[in-house]
Design a protein around this motif. Structure first.
Motif, PDB file in Angstrom:
ATOM      1  N   ALA A  16       1.148  -0.752   0.256  1.00 41.15           N
ATOM      2  CA  ALA A  16      -0.024   0.160   0.067  1.00 41.15           C
ATOM      3  C   ALA A  16       1.100   1.452   0.173  1.00 41.15           C
ATOM      4  CB  ALA A  16      -0.938   0.284   1.083  1.00 41.15           C
ATOM      5  N   ASP A  17       1.559   1.003   0.811  1.00 47.73           N
ATOM      6  CA  ASP A  17       2.835   1.809   0.520  1.00 47.73           C
ATOM      7  C   ASP A  17       3.890   2.686  -0.704  1.00 47.73           C
ATOM      8  OD1 ASP A  17       1.892   2.207   3.431  1.00 47.73           O
ATOM      9  OD2 ASP A  17       4.326   2.060   4.053  1.00 47.73           O
ATOM     10  N   MET A  18       4.154   1.862  -1.066  1.00 51.87           N
ATOM     11  CA  MET A  18       4.640   2.019  -2.493  1.00 51.87           C
ATOM     12  C   MET A  18       3.562   2.282  -3.360  1.00 51.87           C
ATOM     13  SD  MET A  18       6.974  -1.338  -4.407  1.00 51.87           S
ATOM     14  CE  MET A  18       7.981  -1.412  -2.722  1.00 51.87           C
ATOM     15  N   ILE A  19       2.325   1.377  -3.391  1.00 54.96           N
ATOM     16  CA  ILE A  19       1.548   1.981  -4.525  1.00 54.96           C
ATOM     17  C   ILE A  19       1.428   3.935  -4.213  1.00 54.96           C
ATOM     18  CG2 ILE A  19      -1.077   2.304  -5.160  1.00 54.96           C
ATOM     19  CD1 ILE A  19      -1.068  -0.754  -3.962  1.00 54.96           C
ATOM     20  N   GLY A  20       1.123   4.350  -3.211  1.00 53.11           N
ATOM     21  CA  GLY A  20       0.618   5.763  -3.271  1.00 53.11           C
ATOM     22  C   GLY A  20       2.310   6.516  -3.481  1.00 53.11           C
ATOM     23  N   LYS A  21       3.304   5.821  -3.096  1.00 56.04           N
ATOM     24  CA  LYS A  21       4.158   6.301  -4.122  1.00 56.04           C
ATOM     25  C   LYS A  21       4.381   6.533  -4.766  1.00 56.04           C
ATOM     26  CE  LYS A  21       7.698   5.198   0.375  1.00 56.04           C
ATOM     27  NZ  LYS A  21       8.617   5.208   0.354  1.00 56.04           N
ATOM     28  N   LEU A  22       3.900   4.992  -6.069  1.00 54.04           N
ATOM     29  CA  LEU A  22       3.673   4.675  -6.893  1.00 54.04           C
ATOM     30  C   LEU A  22       2.948   6.367  -8.083  1.00 54.04           C
ATOM     31  CD1 LEU A  22       4.942   1.046  -7.682  1.00 54.04           C
ATOM     32  CD2 LEU A  22       6.112   3.191  -8.459  1.00 54.04           C
ATOM     33  N   ASN A  23       1.532   6.271  -7.753  1.00 53.50           N
ATOM     34  CA  ASN A  23       0.806   7.133  -7.828  1.00 53.50           C
ATOM     35  C   ASN A  23       0.970   8.176  -7.734  1.00 53.50           C
ATOM     36  OD1 ASN A  23      -1.119   5.581  -8.525  1.00 53.50           O
ATOM     37  ND2 ASN A  23      -2.291   5.418  -6.159  1.00 53.50           N
ATOM     38  N   LEU A  24       1.487   8.923  -6.594  1.00 54.97           N
ATOM     39  CA  LEU A  24       2.730   9.949  -6.848  1.00 54.97           C
ATOM     40  C   LEU A  24       3.785  10.318  -7.793  1.00 54.97           C
ATOM     41  CD1 LEU A  24       2.873  13.069  -5.171  1.00 54.97           C
ATOM     42  CD2 LEU A  24       4.394  12.241  -4.109  1.00 54.97           C
ATOM     43  N   GLN A  25       4.152   9.777  -8.384  1.00 52.84           N
ATOM     44  CA  GLN A  25       5.566   9.144  -8.705  1.00 52.84           C
ATOM     45  C   GLN A  25       4.435   9.699 -10.373  1.00 52.84           C
ATOM     46  OE1 GLN A  25       8.334   6.470  -9.039  1.00 52.84           O
ATOM     47  NE2 GLN A  25       9.363   6.676 -10.658  1.00 52.84           N
ATOM     48  N   PHE A  26       3.490   8.747 -10.687  1.00 49.90           N
ATOM     49  CA  PHE A  26       3.323   9.002 -11.780  1.00 49.90           C
ATOM     50  C   PHE A  26       2.687  10.250 -12.365  1.00 49.90           C
ATOM     51  CE2 PHE A  26      -0.606   7.985 -14.265  1.00 49.90           C
ATOM     52  CZ  PHE A  26      -0.278   6.742 -15.962  1.00 49.90           C
ATOM     53  N   ASN A  27       2.238  10.370 -11.455  1.00 53.38           N
ATOM     54  CA  ASN A  27       0.988  12.351 -11.447  1.00 53.38           C
ATOM     55  C   ASN A  27       2.234  12.775 -11.263  1.00 53.38           C
ATOM     56  OD1 ASN A  27      -1.833  11.182 -10.814  1.00 53.38           O
ATOM     57  ND2 ASN A  27      -1.974  11.298  -8.595  1.00 53.38           N
ATOM     58  N   ARG A  28       3.362  13.106 -10.707  1.00 55.19           N
ATOM     59  CA  ARG A  28       4.565  13.907 -11.231  1.00 55.19           C
ATOM     60  C   ARG A  28       4.699  13.803 -13.384  1.00 55.19           C
ATOM     61  NH1 ARG A  28       7.641  14.079  -5.649  1.00 55.19           N
ATOM     62  NH2 ARG A  28       6.791  14.794  -4.255  1.00 55.19           N
ATOM     63  N   ALA A  29       5.040  12.971 -13.458  1.00 55.21           N
ATOM     64  CA  ALA A  29       4.639  12.246 -14.916  1.00 55.21           C
ATOM     65  C   ALA A  29       4.445  12.953 -15.686  1.00 55.21           C
ATOM     66  CB  ALA A  29       6.409  10.988 -14.765  1.00 55.21           C
TER      67      ALA A  29
END
Length: 293
Positions: free
Chosen positions: A261-274
């Motif tokens: 769940a923590d990794m999903i949150g970080k990847l979502n943030l990274q995806f939105n920034r990209a």
């Protein structure tokens, strides 16, 4: 005309660079999206395994409560027998009990470490191993100390028939021993366990015990009592170890789900920034082209 013709080569030269940046941005977004999908699938698996482990733990706890009655009978027998303390010349066999399955934290290594400490303290002792996981760990340094090994352990709730069969194999193929010390994971609560040692003596020690000398005993009956006591102790250790394993597996899957769940949150943030960066780059390209025209 001259000014416009002078600008066009610059624009034409800039377009491949912008196109390459856009292509790289798209590839990055796609990679992040694929990784995000993979982590979400892993989270679904770990959550499902946690539910399965919780169900199995409930069944294991119920079986453990019944098995403790066998352990209480053993404890009462050796307590009233008044067996003397072990002497230094006693032949000792350690029985390390765990299972074949993984994904349950340090449940196997705790038994292995306790067994290694015991073997280091008593170099003349030998060991019987129940379970492929502790066998693989102990085989790194103690292969010569093995007398017998068992597998197919921990696939389901152990039964007394299985414990009796293991006790018979140890007696038949494991040699003659004065003391058998069983090392297993004692179930304390749904979130904790600890490696524990359970001691079982042989028929000769029972015959020489003060509590047995007070009564007339046939040698055959004492041997049957000793063998039954070993089966009782193995059954208790197997069932408690199984409950501890299911508890550890549920905790491990819960931690894995939290990490996912923590990794999903970080990847979502990274995806939105990209994605935002890609959109900003496209807007800059459009504005630059419009202003150049």
């Amino acid at each position: 005309m001259l000014a416009r013709s002078a600008v066009r080569p610059v624009l034409m030269a800039a377009r491949p660079v912008v196109g390459a940046q856009q292509k790289n941005g798209m590839a990055t977004l796609k990679e992040i999206e694929q990784r995000l999908k993979s982590v979400k699938n892993i989270e679904k698996i770990t959550k499902s395994m946690k539910v399965v482990a919780s169900t199995k733990l409930t069944r294991a706890e119920k079986a453990m409560r019944q098995a403790k009655k066998y352990g209480a009978a053993n404890e009462e027998l050796f307590k009233n027998s008044e067996i003397g303390s072990d002497n230094g010349d006693a032949k000792v066999l350690y029985v390390a009990i765990s299972s074949d399955r993984g994904l349950c934290g340090g449940i196997h290594s705790s038994v292995t470490k306790a067994t290694l400490r015991a073997l280091n303290a008593n170099p003349e002792a030998r060991v019987a191993v129940l379970g492929d996981k502790p066998k693989a760990q102990l085989a790194r340094s103690r292969t010569d100390d093995f007398v017998i090994t068992f597998n197919q352990i921990g696939r389901d709730i152990p039964t007394f028939a299985e414990a009796a069969a293991i006790a018979d194999e140890i007696k038949t193929k494991g040699g003659e021993w004065d003391v058998v010390k069983i090392i297993y994971n004692k179930y304390i609560s749904a979130i904790s366990y600890e490696p524990t040692e359970l001691v079982v003596t042989n028929a000769k020690s029972l015959n020489e015990a003060a509590g047995f000398k007070a009564y007339e005993q046939e040698e055959d009956s004492t041997g049957d009592i000793a063998e039954f006591s070993l089966a009782n102790a193995l059954y208790l250790a197997l069932v408690e170890g199984h409950a501890a394993e299911q508890s550890a597996r549920r905790t491990a899957m819960d931690n894995a789900s939290g990490n996912a769940a923590d990794m999903i949150g970080k990847l979502n943030l990274q995806f939105n920034r990209a994605r935002q960066g890609k959109i900003t780059g496209e807007l800059i390209e459009i504005i630059t082209g419009a202003s150049a025209l």
